[in-house]
Design a protein around this motif. Sequence first.
Motif, short mmCIF file in Angstrom:
data_model
loop_
_atom_site.label_atom_id
_atom_site.label_comp_id
_atom_site.label_asym_id
_atom_site.label_seq_id
_atom_site.Cartn_x
_atom_site.Cartn_y
_atom_site.Cartn_z
N ARG A 11 0.83 -1.21 0.00
CA ARG A 11 0.00 0.00 0.00
C ARG A 11 0.86 1.26 0.00
O ARG A 11 0.48 2.26 -0.59
CB ARG A 11 -1.02 -0.02 1.12
CG ARG A 11 -0.57 0.29 2.48
CD ARG A 11 -1.76 0.37 3.45
NE ARG A 11 -1.39 -0.23 4.71
CZ ARG A 11 -2.17 -0.97 5.46
NH1 ARG A 11 -3.40 -1.22 5.10
NH2 ARG A 11 -1.73 -1.46 6.58
N ILE A 23 -5.91 5.36 -3.28
CA ILE A 23 -7.05 4.97 -2.43
C ILE A 23 -8.07 4.19 -3.25
O ILE A 23 -8.59 3.18 -2.80
CB ILE A 23 -7.69 6.22 -1.79
CG1 ILE A 23 -6.67 6.93 -0.90
CG2 ILE A 23 -8.94 5.85 -1.00
CD1 ILE A 23 -7.07 8.33 -0.48
N PHE A 27 -8.51 0.24 -1.97
CA PHE A 27 -9.73 -0.06 -1.22
C PHE A 27 -10.50 -1.27 -1.75
O PHE A 27 -10.79 -2.19 -0.98
CB PHE A 27 -10.64 1.17 -1.15
CG PHE A 27 -11.90 0.94 -0.37
CD1 PHE A 27 -11.86 0.80 1.01
CD2 PHE A 27 -13.12 0.86 -1.01
CE1 PHE A 27 -13.01 0.58 1.74
CE2 PHE A 27 -14.28 0.64 -0.29
CZ PHE A 27 -14.23 0.49 1.09
N THR A 51 -10.90 -0.92 6.51
CA THR A 51 -10.34 -1.11 5.16
C THR A 51 -10.10 0.25 4.50
O THR A 51 -9.07 0.46 3.85
CB THR A 51 -11.29 -1.97 4.30
OG1 THR A 51 -11.49 -3.23 4.94
CG2 THR A 51 -10.73 -2.21 2.91
N LEU A 52 -11.03 1.17 4.69
CA LEU A 52 -10.85 2.52 4.16
C LEU A 52 -9.66 3.21 4.83
O LEU A 52 -8.86 3.87 4.17
CB LEU A 52 -12.13 3.34 4.34
CG LEU A 52 -12.11 4.75 3.77
CD1 LEU A 52 -11.85 4.73 2.27
CD2 LEU A 52 -13.43 5.46 4.08
N SER A 55 -6.55 2.04 3.42
CA SER A 55 -6.35 2.54 2.06
C SER A 55 -5.86 3.98 2.05
O SER A 55 -5.18 4.40 1.11
CB SER A 55 -7.67 2.46 1.28
OG SER A 55 -8.15 1.15 1.25
#
Length: 140
Positions: A11, A23, A27, A51-52, A55
């Motif tokens: 990431r 993002i 995501f 999870t957001l 991200s």
Amino acid sequence: MSLLFLPHGVRLLTAWLYREKSILYIFPGALLSHMSSQGIGSITESSVLTTLVGSVVGIGGILAVEAVSGTKIISLKSMSQWKLLLIAGGIASLANSILNCLVYGTDVIQGIGYLIGDISGQFFLMVILVFVFRIERRMA
């Protein structure tokens, strides 16, 4: 929780390459990964939120390091750029750990586990990449 969480390095590299667009790339993949490992019934508001968070923290760490250092991480050809990316990963991991603990209401020990897994995963991924790039340069 893992003591070697390689996706944190992925990431960070994605955030470095694609900046804010990362993002949108991270995501959906992270959400699908969560669903495939935990089952479709595991999708809750908390899991979507974390999870957001995962991200967003990568680009957040990079932007924070760039703002403080006054140096934009443009290429990874110098060791100082790699170091800045590693510091950005540490900041992103700290933010990820704190926010995950807040969302799930877990204790500091679990947050430290997230922190160790993220940082060690990013570190080992970057070490592997340094060697891969060195070998690639020698072959060229």
